[in-house]
Each structure stands twice: as structure tokens, then as C-alpha cells.
Design a protein around this motif. Sequence first.
Motif, short mmCIF file in Angstrom:
data_model
loop_
_atom_site.label_atom_id
_atom_site.label_comp_id
_atom_site.label_asym_id
_atom_site.label_seq_id
_atom_site.Cartn_x
_atom_site.Cartn_y
_atom_site.Cartn_z
N TYR A 189 0.82 -1.20 0.00
CA TYR A 189 0.00 0.00 0.00
C TYR A 189 0.87 1.27 0.00
N PRO A 190 0.24 2.44 -0.24
CA PRO A 190 0.99 3.71 -0.26
C PRO A 190 1.66 4.01 1.09
N PRO A 191 2.66 4.91 1.09
CA PRO A 191 3.40 5.24 2.32
C PRO A 191 2.52 5.65 3.50
N ARG A 192 1.42 6.39 3.23
CA ARG A 192 0.58 6.85 4.35
C ARG A 192 -0.04 5.68 5.12
N VAL A 193 -0.29 4.57 4.42
CA VAL A 193 -0.84 3.39 5.09
C VAL A 193 0.23 2.74 5.96
N LEU A 214 8.00 -1.94 8.12
CA LEU A 214 7.23 -0.76 7.74
C LEU A 214 8.11 0.48 7.77
N LEU A 215 8.89 0.63 8.84
CA LEU A 215 9.74 1.81 8.98
C LEU A 215 10.79 1.87 7.88
N ASN A 216 11.37 0.72 7.56
CA ASN A 216 12.40 0.67 6.52
C ASN A 216 11.84 0.94 5.13
N SER A 217 10.54 0.79 4.95
CA SER A 217 9.93 0.98 3.63
C SER A 217 9.58 2.43 3.34
N ILE A 218 9.73 3.30 4.34
CA ILE A 218 9.31 4.69 4.20
C ILE A 218 10.51 5.61 4.04
N ASN A 219 10.48 6.49 3.06
CA ASN A 219 11.53 7.49 2.87
C ASN A 219 11.55 8.42 4.08
N PRO A 220 12.66 8.52 4.81
CA PRO A 220 12.72 9.36 6.01
C PRO A 220 12.48 10.84 5.75
N LEU A 221 12.55 11.25 4.47
CA LEU A 221 12.32 12.66 4.14
C LEU A 221 10.86 12.93 3.77
N THR A 222 10.07 11.86 3.68
CA THR A 222 8.66 12.01 3.30
C THR A 222 7.81 12.37 4.49
N LYS A 223 7.01 13.42 4.37
CA LYS A 223 6.07 13.81 5.42
C LYS A 223 4.69 13.26 5.06
#
Length: 242
Positions: A189-193, A214-223
Motif C-alpha cells: 500500500y501507499p506510504p501513508r498506510v 514498515l519503517l524501513n519501507s518509508i523514505n525518512p524525508l517524506t512527510k
Amino acid sequence: MNLSTQIQKQIKRFPEGKTFGYPDLDISREDFQSTAKILERLQGKGLIKKMSNGVFYKPIKTAFGELKPDYNEQLRPFLYENGKRIAYVTGTYLYNQMGLTTQLAVRVKIASRSKRININRGALKADAVKSYAEVTENNYALLGFLDAIKDIRKIPDTTVQNSVKILSAKIAEMDEKEIVRLIKYALLYPPRVRALLGAILDDLSKPENITMPLLNSINPLTKIDLGLNDVDLSTVEKWNIV
């Protein structure tokens, strides 16, 4: 036992209001043509009714006459193909059943990976949407749950904060095995999920090794803009949720 007797015995076991098709009758494909004639005779006797091509039901008999199956049962044949689930109901109709909104849907959404399912038959109306994974009997409830997280800002007649509370309570009741499966599908699913699910799991003090994918799948610069703060959910900062 001849085919007609066999089919009538099977149908007799079905509860009133249940929809069924050829795959539910435990017959071989070679018997489909003969079965069609048998079902036609049963319709003539009023024992069954035809809902759509290849789909029948036992009418619910009341003091006020015969009733059709309820809305969920009318939808059920569209969610299966050859006896296997290929789709599920999502959108506002599902979120109402989950207790996330009191609003009722005029049209439902049907999610499937392999097929576009649109319905426009009287009161039965549905629009096709694409699911994020192949739908099975074992995962459709989890996919619907993740859809609610995905659409959390679009769920009518509620707030994101209230929806988070309800979803958190439901996740708190899941065992670790179910949570691991939920995370597996969330990664599609998308990052917000992924972010909101991770934040809820952290807030519930679930082990870090579970939420790490989940944490590793998210770009740390993405809000992730969900309109939440640490009063609403204590872990929003870690998951870049604003």
C-alpha cells in the motif's frame, strides 16, 4: 441417487435467502446442462428464484410474502469465481460496517485484482476498484482494513482522530500472527498506510522487530499529512506524520 434428487437434497439444506450457483451444487461440468433444466423446473415450482445468470436463491417466506436475500447476500455471488473468492466490498459501505461512519453508501465499491466488477441491477449498484493484492478468503478482511487506513481522510461523517481510535482498538485485539500478515499486505500500500499502521502499532507497544519492515519501507524525508499530532497518537513524530 439420480441427479435431480441429488440437487434437490443439496438445495434443501441451503437456508432461505442464500444465493447459490453451479459451483455450490457439487456437480461435474458435464452435468451443467442437465442441472440447468432441473433448476428451471424448480423455478417453475417456486422452490427457487433466479437472481441473475447462473445465480439462484431460496426465497425467504414471510407472512407478508416472499423476500429476496439481504444486500450482503445479493452481493456475494459477484465476489466469487468458480467457488473461490476474487473480490471484496470496500469503501463507505465497508467502513459503515466497521463502525467508522454512520453514513450509508448509495453505491458500493468492489475491489479485485483480476477482474473489474461493476453492477447496475435495480438497487444493487457497485463500482470496480483495483485491489492491492490478489484477493483470497484468508486475506480479504485484512485488505479491507488497510483500505480504511488508506482512505482515513475521506471517510465521511467522522474525523481522522476518531477513526484512529477505532482502528487502534481493532488492531489491539489482533494476535501477533495476524499483525504480521497485516504488515505483509501493508507493504503493498501507499506510504501513508505503512506510516499510520506503524505509528498505531508503536503506540500499542508492539515489538520493534515487527514494525521495522514498515519503517524501513518509508523514505525518512517524506512527510505524511494526516492532520494528526502527538496528542492524537503519541508516535507520529517517529513516523513523520503531521
